[in-house]
Design a protein around this motif. Structure first.
Motif, PDB file in Angstrom:
ATOM      1  N   THR A 188      -2.569   0.652  -0.332  1.00 48.87           N
ATOM      2  CA  THR A 188      -4.071   0.285  -0.270  1.00 48.87           C
ATOM      3  C   THR A 188      -4.296  -0.298   1.131  1.00 48.87           C
ATOM      4  OG1 THR A 188      -4.109   0.010  -2.772  1.00 48.87           O
ATOM      5  CG2 THR A 188      -5.934  -0.887  -1.465  1.00 48.87           C
ATOM      6  N   LEU A 189      -3.673  -1.732   1.359  1.00 45.98           N
ATOM      7  CA  LEU A 189      -3.786  -2.309   2.477  1.00 45.98           C
ATOM      8  C   LEU A 189      -2.834  -2.088   3.540  1.00 45.98           C
ATOM      9  CD1 LEU A 189      -5.137  -5.948   1.437  1.00 45.98           C
ATOM     10  CD2 LEU A 189      -6.521  -3.914   2.750  1.00 45.98           C
ATOM     11  N   LEU A 190      -1.606  -1.878   2.870  1.00 48.40           N
ATOM     12  CA  LEU A 190      -0.521  -1.563   3.859  1.00 48.40           C
ATOM     13  C   LEU A 190       0.476  -0.619   3.494  1.00 48.40           C
ATOM     14  CD1 LEU A 190       1.990  -3.365   2.607  1.00 48.40           C
ATOM     15  CD2 LEU A 190       0.712  -5.072   2.976  1.00 48.40           C
ATOM     16  N   ASP A 191       1.326  -0.110   4.338  1.00 48.02           N
ATOM     17  CA  ASP A 191       2.431   0.914   4.158  1.00 48.02           C
ATOM     18  C   ASP A 191       3.651   0.014   4.228  1.00 48.02           C
ATOM     19  OD1 ASP A 191       4.278   2.765   3.961  1.00 48.02           O
ATOM     20  OD2 ASP A 191       3.321   3.953   5.488  1.00 48.02           O
ATOM     21  N   HIS A 192       4.446   0.000   3.223  1.00 50.78           N
ATOM     22  CA  HIS A 192       5.624  -0.854   2.941  1.00 50.78           C
ATOM     23  C   HIS A 192       6.739   0.153   2.412  1.00 50.78           C
ATOM     24  CE1 HIS A 192       7.016  -5.490   2.650  1.00 50.78           C
ATOM     25  NE2 HIS A 192       7.643  -4.775   3.413  1.00 50.78           N
ATOM     26  N   PHE A 193       6.397   1.293   2.360  1.00 53.01           N
ATOM     27  CA  PHE A 193       7.313   1.942   1.500  1.00 53.01           C
ATOM     28  C   PHE A 193       8.622   2.437   2.322  1.00 53.01           C
ATOM     29  CE2 PHE A 193       3.327   3.343  -0.648  1.00 53.01           C
ATOM     30  CZ  PHE A 193       3.863   2.852  -1.926  1.00 53.01           C
ATOM     31  N   ASP A 194       8.588   2.463   3.614  1.00 55.21           N
ATOM     32  CA  ASP A 194       9.822   2.548   4.196  1.00 55.21           C
ATOM     33  C   ASP A 194      10.985   1.454   4.034  1.00 55.21           C
ATOM     34  OD1 ASP A 194       9.180   5.070   5.662  1.00 55.21           O
ATOM     35  OD2 ASP A 194       8.767   4.183   7.295  1.00 55.21           O
ATOM     36  N   ALA A 195      10.543   0.098   3.987  1.00 59.60           N
ATOM     37  CA  ALA A 195      11.483  -0.963   3.712  1.00 59.60           C
ATOM     38  C   ALA A 195      11.605  -0.800   2.117  1.00 59.60           C
ATOM     39  CB  ALA A 195      10.616  -2.173   3.939  1.00 59.60           C
ATOM     40  N   ILE A 196      10.725  -0.592   1.210  1.00 60.51           N
ATOM     41  CA  ILE A 196      10.842  -0.380  -0.025  1.00 60.51           C
ATOM     42  C   ILE A 196      12.196   0.587  -0.404  1.00 60.51           C
ATOM     43  CG2 ILE A 196      10.107   0.162  -2.479  1.00 60.51           C
ATOM     44  CD1 ILE A 196       7.460  -1.132  -1.363  1.00 60.51           C
ATOM     45  N   PHE A 216      18.757  -8.197  -0.351  1.00 58.87           N
ATOM     46  CA  PHE A 216      18.465  -7.213   0.780  1.00 58.87           C
ATOM     47  C   PHE A 216      16.987  -7.362   1.184  1.00 58.87           C
ATOM     48  CE2 PHE A 216      17.317  -3.145   2.643  1.00 58.87           C
ATOM     49  CZ  PHE A 216      18.499  -3.099   3.593  1.00 58.87           C
ATOM     50  N   TRP A 217      16.391  -7.373   0.236  1.00 58.33           N
ATOM     51  CA  TRP A 217      14.738  -7.262   0.465  1.00 58.33           C
ATOM     52  C   TRP A 217      14.396  -8.503   1.177  1.00 58.33           C
ATOM     53  CZ3 TRP A 217      10.777  -4.048   0.255  1.00 58.33           C
ATOM     54  CH2 TRP A 217       9.639  -4.634   0.653  1.00 58.33           C
ATOM     55  N   ASP A 218      14.716  -9.725   0.782  1.00 56.86           N
ATOM     56  CA  ASP A 218      14.393 -11.040   1.501  1.00 56.86           C
ATOM     57  C   ASP A 218      14.837 -10.784   2.953  1.00 56.86           C
ATOM     58  OD1 ASP A 218      13.360 -11.993  -0.701  1.00 56.86           O
ATOM     59  OD2 ASP A 218      14.998 -13.218  -1.377  1.00 56.86           O
ATOM     60  N   LYS A 219      15.786 -10.472   3.323  1.00 55.19           N
ATOM     61  CA  LYS A 219      16.368 -10.512   4.491  1.00 55.19           C
ATOM     62  C   LYS A 219      15.668  -9.240   5.469  1.00 55.19           C
ATOM     63  CE  LYS A 219      20.860 -12.119   3.643  1.00 55.19           C
ATOM     64  NZ  LYS A 219      22.483 -11.721   3.357  1.00 55.19           N
ATOM     65  N   ASN A 220      15.275  -8.327   5.161  1.00 52.38           N
ATOM     66  CA  ASN A 220      14.807  -7.136   5.603  1.00 52.38           C
ATOM     67  C   ASN A 220      13.208  -6.824   5.503  1.00 52.38           C
ATOM     68  OD1 ASN A 220      17.693  -6.086   6.898  1.00 52.38           O
ATOM     69  ND2 ASN A 220      17.839  -6.536   4.696  1.00 52.38           N
ATOM     70  N   MET A 221      12.436  -7.369   4.670  1.00 57.51           N
ATOM     71  CA  MET A 221      11.350  -6.633   3.987  1.00 57.51           C
ATOM     72  C   MET A 221      10.203  -6.671   5.249  1.00 57.51           C
ATOM     73  SD  MET A 221       9.575 -10.276   2.459  1.00 57.51           S
ATOM     74  CE  MET A 221       8.028  -9.634   2.411  1.00 57.51           C
ATOM     75  N   LEU A 222      10.302  -7.165   6.336  1.00 55.95           N
ATOM     76  CA  LEU A 222       9.371  -7.220   7.402  1.00 55.95           C
ATOM     77  C   LEU A 222       9.734  -5.875   8.290  1.00 55.95           C
ATOM     78  CD1 LEU A 222       8.672 -10.896   8.180  1.00 55.95           C
ATOM     79  CD2 LEU A 222       7.418  -9.243   6.630  1.00 55.95           C
ATOM     80  N   ASP A 223      10.925  -5.365   8.123  1.00 56.44           N
ATOM     81  CA  ASP A 223      10.977  -4.224   9.075  1.00 56.44           C
ATOM     82  C   ASP A 223      10.094  -3.185   8.991  1.00 56.44           C
ATOM     83  OD1 ASP A 223      13.060  -5.846   9.940  1.00 56.44           O
ATOM     84  OD2 ASP A 223      14.738  -4.752   9.084  1.00 56.44           O
ATOM     85  N   GLY A 224       9.351  -2.570   9.856  1.00 57.96           N
ATOM     86  CA  GLY A 224       8.397  -1.397   9.533  1.00 57.96           C
ATOM     87  C   GLY A 224       7.356  -1.605   8.884  1.00 57.96           C
ATOM     88  N   GLU A 270       0.877 -12.710   6.021  1.00 58.41           N
ATOM     89  CA  GLU A 270       0.841 -13.647   7.315  1.00 58.41           C
ATOM     90  C   GLU A 270       1.669 -12.907   8.454  1.00 58.41           C
ATOM     91  OE1 GLU A 270       0.067 -16.659   8.021  1.00 58.41           O
ATOM     92  OE2 GLU A 270      -0.460 -17.529   5.906  1.00 58.41           O
ATOM     93  N   HIS A 271       2.597 -12.174   8.013  1.00 54.61           N
ATOM     94  CA  HIS A 271       3.232 -11.095   9.369  1.00 54.61           C
ATOM     95  C   HIS A 271       2.255 -10.414  10.067  1.00 54.61           C
ATOM     96  CE1 HIS A 271       6.172  -9.129  11.236  1.00 54.61           C
ATOM     97  NE2 HIS A 271       6.068  -8.043  10.820  1.00 54.61           N
ATOM     98  N   LEU A 272       1.418  -9.621   9.105  1.00 56.07           N
ATOM     99  CA  LEU A 272       0.560  -8.657   9.608  1.00 56.07           C
ATOM    100  C   LEU A 272      -0.732  -9.220  10.139  1.00 56.07           C
ATOM    101  CD1 LEU A 272       0.920  -5.948   6.831  1.00 56.07           C
ATOM    102  CD2 LEU A 272       1.987  -5.872   9.375  1.00 56.07           C
ATOM    103  N   GLY A 273      -0.912 -10.498  10.086  1.00 60.33           N
ATOM    104  CA  GLY A 273      -2.179 -11.373  10.530  1.00 60.33           C
ATOM    105  C   GLY A 273      -3.334 -10.966   9.955  1.00 60.33           C
ATOM    106  N   VAL A 274      -3.502 -10.953   8.679  1.00 63.67           N
ATOM    107  CA  VAL A 274      -4.556 -10.732   7.590  1.00 63.67           C
ATOM    108  C   VAL A 274      -4.578 -11.874   6.619  1.00 63.67           C
ATOM    109  CG1 VAL A 274      -4.830  -8.295   8.117  1.00 63.67           C
ATOM    110  CG2 VAL A 274      -3.286  -9.260   6.249  1.00 63.67           C
ATOM    111  N   ALA A 275      -3.642 -12.866   6.695  1.00 62.90           N
ATOM    112  CA  ALA A 275      -3.804 -13.731   5.510  1.00 62.90           C
ATOM    113  C   ALA A 275      -4.953 -14.708   5.801  1.00 62.90           C
ATOM    114  CB  ALA A 275      -2.753 -14.664   5.600  1.00 62.90           C
ATOM    115  N   HIS A 276      -5.454 -15.117   6.940  1.00 63.67           N
ATOM    116  CA  HIS A 276      -6.608 -15.750   7.096  1.00 63.67           C
ATOM    117  C   HIS A 276      -7.827 -14.998   6.507  1.00 63.67           C
ATOM    118  CE1 HIS A 276      -6.921 -13.069  10.569  1.00 63.67           C
ATOM    119  NE2 HIS A 276      -8.260 -13.450  10.616  1.00 63.67           N
TER     120      HIS A 276
END
Length: 228
Positions: free
Chosen positions: A14-22, A77-85, A122-128
């Motif tokens: 919806t807001l983001l594409d996280h499927f590569d990491a998943i 694995f997720w905790d270490k790599n979740m922000l990739d891509g 936070e990583h994507l800069g939309v938390a605020h």
């Protein structure tokens, strides 16, 4: 004039594409046990009801006995790599910014792990741009349970709206934007509109069958049609 004072957003699809990491996390987990990797389509069909359910579904066909062992492997694995891509979907930032300017309370309501959801935003800069981020493990509930939406509204300082969730007449001034049947069902159960996009895991037909108020190709089209 904006007819909604509070808009909930789903995250993945919806807001983001996280499927590569998943997908990578599920592939790693299956490989860890010497099993074949799942396809992206299999991952799409597995997700939406929380990570425990997703891992259970990924292992259901051949090794359901491994689920309890697979979950910690996946999560490490997720905790270490979740922000990739991970990336915002087109129109996501623009829509959140426009709603903020209009004074709308924006919050995330997701079955994604709560701490992961906050880290990604936070990583994507939309938390605020969000007044709250509510996810799995933050409460005992998940979408489409009414208690989850009611908890979020209470936390956002809207107890009157929270008390109307699931009641006759529904909730006025609140809507959900999502991409899955779980989102559409949340709106139906709770008594508020759910506008869906097909940038995630479900087809337009499936979303309409689940009770979506409106189905659009993406957020820019949705924003235009819904008047956001």
């Amino acid at each position: 004039m904006m007819r909604f004072h509070t808009i909930f957003f789903d995250l993945d699809g919806t807001l983001l594409d996280h499927f590569d990491a998943i997908h990578r996390a599920h592939c790693h987990t299956r490989r860890h046990f010497g099993l074949s990797e799942p396809s992206m389509d299999e991952v799409h069909r597995a997700v939406g009801a929380g990570v425990d359910v997703a891992v259970t579904r990924i292992f259901a066909d051949d090794r359901p006995d491994l689920v309890s062992q697979a979950l910690p492997v996946y999560k490490e694995f997720w905790d270490k790599n979740m922000l990739d891509g991970v990336r915002l979907l087109p129109g996501a930032r623009e829509l959140l910014e426009a709603l903020n300017r209009a004074g709308v309370c924006c919050a995330v309501l997701t079955n994604k792990h709560g701490p992961s959801s906050r880290k990604v935003c936070e990583h994507l800069g939309v938390a605020h741009l969000l007044d709250g981020i509510f996810g799995a493990a933050d409460t005992p509930w998940l979408k489409p349970q009414n208690e989850f939406a009611a908890h979020a509204l209470n936390t956002l300082g809207k107890p009157d709206d929270a008390a109307r969730v699931g009641k006759a007449g529904g909730v006025q001034g609140v809507c959900l934007i999502g991409d899955s049947i779980y989102d559409a069902q949340t709106g139906v159960n709770g008594g508020f509109p759910c506008y869906c996009v097909t940038t995630g895991t479900h087809t337009a037909e499936a979303l309409r069958e689940a009770g979506a108020t409106e189905v659009c190709a993406d957020l820019p089209e949705l924003a235009k049609k819904a008047g956001f």
